[in-house]
Design an enzyme around this catalytic site. Structure first.
Site, short mmCIF file in Angstrom:
data_model
loop_
_atom_site.label_atom_id
_atom_site.label_comp_id
_atom_site.label_asym_id
_atom_site.label_seq_id
_atom_site.Cartn_x
_atom_site.Cartn_y
_atom_site.Cartn_z
N HIS A 48 -73.63 27.70 49.10
CA HIS A 48 -74.67 26.68 48.95
C HIS A 48 -74.36 25.45 49.79
O HIS A 48 -73.29 25.33 50.37
CB HIS A 48 -74.80 26.29 47.47
CG HIS A 48 -73.52 25.76 46.89
ND1 HIS A 48 -72.50 26.59 46.51
CD2 HIS A 48 -73.08 24.50 46.66
CE1 HIS A 48 -71.49 25.86 46.04
NE2 HIS A 48 -71.81 24.60 46.14
N THR A 51 -75.14 22.39 55.11
CA THR A 51 -74.55 22.58 56.45
C THR A 51 -73.20 23.28 56.43
O THR A 51 -72.45 23.21 55.45
CB THR A 51 -74.36 21.20 57.13
OG1 THR A 51 -73.60 20.36 56.26
CG2 THR A 51 -75.67 20.54 57.49
N ARG A 52 -72.90 23.94 57.54
CA ARG A 52 -71.58 24.53 57.82
C ARG A 52 -71.30 24.35 59.31
O ARG A 52 -72.24 24.29 60.12
CB ARG A 52 -71.55 26.03 57.52
CG ARG A 52 -71.69 26.42 56.06
CD ARG A 52 -70.47 26.07 55.25
NE ARG A 52 -70.53 26.60 53.89
CZ ARG A 52 -71.22 26.07 52.88
NH1 ARG A 52 -71.93 25.00 53.06
NH2 ARG A 52 -71.19 26.63 51.68
N LYS A 270 -69.90 14.04 56.00
CA LYS A 270 -69.16 14.99 55.14
C LYS A 270 -67.75 15.19 55.71
O LYS A 270 -67.62 15.61 56.86
CB LYS A 270 -69.93 16.31 55.09
CG LYS A 270 -69.22 17.41 54.31
CD LYS A 270 -70.19 18.41 53.71
CE LYS A 270 -70.60 19.51 54.64
NZ LYS A 270 -71.48 20.50 53.99
N HIS A 274 -59.11 21.09 53.70
CA HIS A 274 -59.33 22.53 53.84
C HIS A 274 -58.60 23.38 52.79
O HIS A 274 -58.33 24.55 53.00
CB HIS A 274 -58.91 22.95 55.25
CG HIS A 274 -59.41 24.30 55.68
ND1 HIS A 274 -60.67 24.75 55.40
CD2 HIS A 274 -58.82 25.30 56.36
CE1 HIS A 274 -60.83 25.96 55.90
NE2 HIS A 274 -59.71 26.33 56.47
N CYS A 317 -67.57 23.14 45.66
CA CYS A 317 -67.77 24.45 46.26
C CYS A 317 -66.47 25.22 46.05
O CYS A 317 -65.42 24.61 45.78
CB CYS A 317 -68.05 24.25 47.74
SG CYS A 317 -68.70 25.71 48.58
N LYS A 350 -70.05 31.14 59.27
CA LYS A 350 -70.47 31.37 60.67
C LYS A 350 -70.43 32.85 61.03
O LYS A 350 -71.14 33.31 61.91
CB LYS A 350 -69.58 30.56 61.62
CG LYS A 350 -68.12 31.02 61.63
CD LYS A 350 -67.23 30.18 62.51
CE LYS A 350 -66.67 28.97 61.84
NZ LYS A 350 -65.92 29.18 60.59
C1 FAD Z 1 -66.87 23.25 50.96
C2 FAD Z 1 -66.97 24.44 51.85
C3 FAD Z 1 -67.09 24.25 53.21
C4 FAD Z 1 -67.16 25.34 54.08
N1 FAD Z 1 -67.32 25.11 55.41
C5 FAD Z 1 -67.49 26.15 56.24
C6 FAD Z 1 -67.77 25.93 57.61
O1 FAD Z 1 -67.87 24.77 58.05
N2 FAD Z 1 -67.94 27.00 58.42
C7 FAD Z 1 -67.85 28.28 57.95
O2 FAD Z 1 -68.01 29.21 58.75
N3 FAD Z 1 -67.58 28.53 56.65
C8 FAD Z 1 -67.41 27.50 55.79
N4 FAD Z 1 -67.17 27.72 54.46
C9 FAD Z 1 -66.96 29.09 53.99
C10 FAD Z 1 -68.24 29.84 53.66
O3 FAD Z 1 -69.18 29.00 53.07
C11 FAD Z 1 -67.84 31.02 52.77
O4 FAD Z 1 -66.91 31.81 53.46
C12 FAD Z 1 -69.04 31.89 52.41
O5 FAD Z 1 -70.07 31.12 51.86
C13 FAD Z 1 -68.59 32.98 51.43
O6 FAD Z 1 -69.73 33.72 51.09
P1 FAD Z 1 -69.68 34.95 50.08
O7 FAD Z 1 -71.00 35.62 50.20
O8 FAD Z 1 -68.44 35.73 50.30
O9 FAD Z 1 -69.49 34.29 48.63
P2 FAD Z 1 -70.57 33.57 47.64
O10 FAD Z 1 -71.44 32.66 48.39
O11 FAD Z 1 -69.80 32.99 46.51
O12 FAD Z 1 -71.44 34.77 47.14
C14 FAD Z 1 -71.02 35.68 46.16
C15 FAD Z 1 -72.18 35.92 45.23
O13 FAD Z 1 -71.88 36.99 44.36
C16 FAD Z 1 -72.51 36.71 43.12
N5 FAD Z 1 -71.86 37.52 42.07
C17 FAD Z 1 -70.56 37.45 41.70
N6 FAD Z 1 -70.33 38.29 40.67
C18 FAD Z 1 -71.49 38.91 40.41
C19 FAD Z 1 -71.89 39.87 39.43
N7 FAD Z 1 -71.05 40.36 38.51
N8 FAD Z 1 -73.18 40.29 39.43
C20 FAD Z 1 -74.07 39.82 40.35
N9 FAD Z 1 -73.74 38.87 41.27
C21 FAD Z 1 -72.48 38.43 41.31
C22 FAD Z 1 -72.25 35.23 42.98
O14 FAD Z 1 -73.06 34.63 41.99
C23 FAD Z 1 -72.51 34.72 44.36
O15 FAD Z 1 -73.84 34.34 44.57
C24 FAD Z 1 -67.09 26.65 53.56
C25 FAD Z 1 -66.97 26.85 52.19
C26 FAD Z 1 -66.92 25.76 51.33
C27 FAD Z 1 -66.78 26.02 49.85
#
Ligand code: FAD
Length: 388
Positions: A48, A51-52, A270, A274, A317, A350
């Site tokens: 969520h 921006t990233r 922001k 890290h 986050c 990204k």
């Molecule tokens: C503060 C912050 C800054 C960042 N900055 C950068 C950046 O500048 N550049 C960059 O490239 N990356 C950045 N990142 C990293 C990037 O945002 C994450 O790597 C990425 O969002 C991870 O995505 P995901 O889909 O793995 O996890 P999530 O977004 O957490 O998605 C997992 C989903 O699974 C769902 N889920 C879990 N268990 C269940 C279940 N039992 N049943 C159904 N649904 C379930 C969850 O509710 C969730 O929606 C940043 C992260 C943060 C926190």
């Protein structure tokens, strides 16, 4: 309760990784269901926020190579959805000139011919006003890096997935996974059967993997996402071409500090640390450690004289970290029709489009487009006796 609905593939978790995986599967004409435990959109995981940073500034060639294609796939989604998801700002990388990591990043950019400009202490402030370059630090600008509009991107990829015939069911938590040639996935609202399952559950990955007899060395930490107020409005504004930045190491910390120009909240920049403190994803806000904020305050005071060194807004986050900070991208060691994408936090956004493509390839049993050895589960076993 809906029962026994059949799909080619069920993707669990509608963050950036699961959403791009589902979209790729639908593009490959797979009847795909994307399950999400919360009502979409939500702010409880890692994807969520508005921006990233998107960049190629890495210390490993394989990330740079993947980013070439990831940029193309981001542009493709922009065209398909008719929305702007990327804004070029450049990325300023600062760090001790003689430190291993800073040198590696600079060399990797040079070796891969990524457009970049090296700044000196003499010309630094001509190009980057309102930032103090610490003595002994080097500075380079990766020209084509920039900002991704994260919330907008998630909405766009989920909408494209649905246009391709994909089904999203949110507010449906997966409660059980029964592996087998046909996998049975039980949720709070139904039971689904699928030839293949992809688990992209972010901070909840191990909770789901427990149903398959697997646990990965993942650590979930809470990140305090801090916004700092400009003393003079507009001085760090994206419209004045202020870049994204990474400070690889500083007087305040050996860990990265990174930031983005004032954009989503006008007048607020922001800047984040890290890493963070261990957290339970279901009780995220009970983690109240502020030691990262103290580090950031010292850094802001020292390096960003145009900002008030007290965060004006703090959001939350989660990062899900592997011991070596590389991602997990692999088939389940026992059940080859269950594919896992995990440990993306910190730097995975990204790569969303390319990770989606690779998870789709793994799920379809195709030869992956890249060498996935840095991301395989067996590396944990191989390294378990060493520093991990
Ligand atoms: C503060 C912050 C800054 C960042 N900055 C950068 C950046 O500048 N550049 C960059 O490239 N990356 C950045 N990142 C990293 C990037 O945002 C994450 O790597 C990425 O969002 C991870 O995505 P995901 O889909 O793995 O996890 P999530 O977004 O957490 O998605 C997992 C989903 O699974 C769902 N889920 C879990 N268990 C269940 C279940 N039992 N049943 C159904 N649904 C379930 C969850 O509710 C969730 O929606 C940043 C992260 C943060 C926190």
């Amino acid at each position: 309760m809906s029962t026994n609905q059949e799909f080619d593939c069920v993707v669990i978790g509608a963050g950036v990784q699961g959403s791009f995986t589902a979209y790729q599967l639908a593009k490959h004409k797979q009847k795909t269901l994307l399950l999400e435990q919360f009502i979409l959109p939500h702010t409880r995981g890692s994807s969520h926020g508005q921006t990233r940073i998107i960049r190629k500034a890495y210390d490993e060639d394989f990330y740079v190579n993947m980013m070439d294609e990831s940029y193309e796939l981001w542009a493709q989604l922009e065209r398909e959805a008719g929305v702007k998801l990327y804004r070029q700002t450049g990325l300023l990388v600062m760090g001790p000139e003689k430190s291993h990591y800073y040198e590696q990043v600079k060399n990797t950019l040079q070796r891969n011919k990524v457009p970049m400009v090296t700044l000196t202490s003499d010309n630094f402030n001509q190009h980057i006003p309102h930032v103090k370059l610490t003595e002994g630090n080097g500075a380079v600008v990766e020209v084509t890096a920039g900002v991704l509009y994260a919330d907008r991107a998630l909405k766009a990829v989920q909408a494209q997935f649905q246009k391709l015939g994909g089904v999203i069911r949110d507010n449906e938590m997966v409660m059980d996974i029964k592996p087998g040639p046909i996998v049975t996935v039980s949720t709070s609202a139904g039971v689904y059967r699928a030839k293949r399952v992809v688990i992209t559950a972010g901070p909840w990955a191990n909770r789901l993997l427990a149903h398959t007899g697997l646990q990965l060395p993942l650590e979930v930490v809470k990140i305090n996402v801090c916004y700092w107020k400009e003393k003079v409005p507009g001085s760090y504004d994206v419209r004045r071409r202020f870049p994204c930045f990474i400070l690889t190491e500083s007087q305040e910390s050996k860990e990265h500090i990174y930031g983005l120009p004032s954009n989503e909240y006008p007048g607020l920049v922001k800047i984040c640390y890290h890493t963070g403190s261990k957290a339970d994803p279901d009780q995220r806000d009970q983690q109240t450690d502020r030691s990262d904020i103290n580090i950031l305050q010292r850094c802001v005071k020292h390096c960003f004289p145009g900002l008030i060194p007290e965060p004006a807004v703090v959001e939350s986050c989660l990062y899900t970290l592997t011991p070596d900070r590389h991602f997990v991208l692999d088939c389940h060691p026992t059940y080859s029709n269950i594919v896992i994408g995990a440990g993306f936090s910190g730097h995975g956004f990204k790569f969303g489009p390319i990770m989606g493509k690779l998870l789709c390839e793994l799920s379809l049993g195709e030869v992956p487009s890249y060498d996935l050895s840095p991301f395989r589960i067996r590396r944990f076993q191989a390294k378990s006796k060493s520093a991990l």
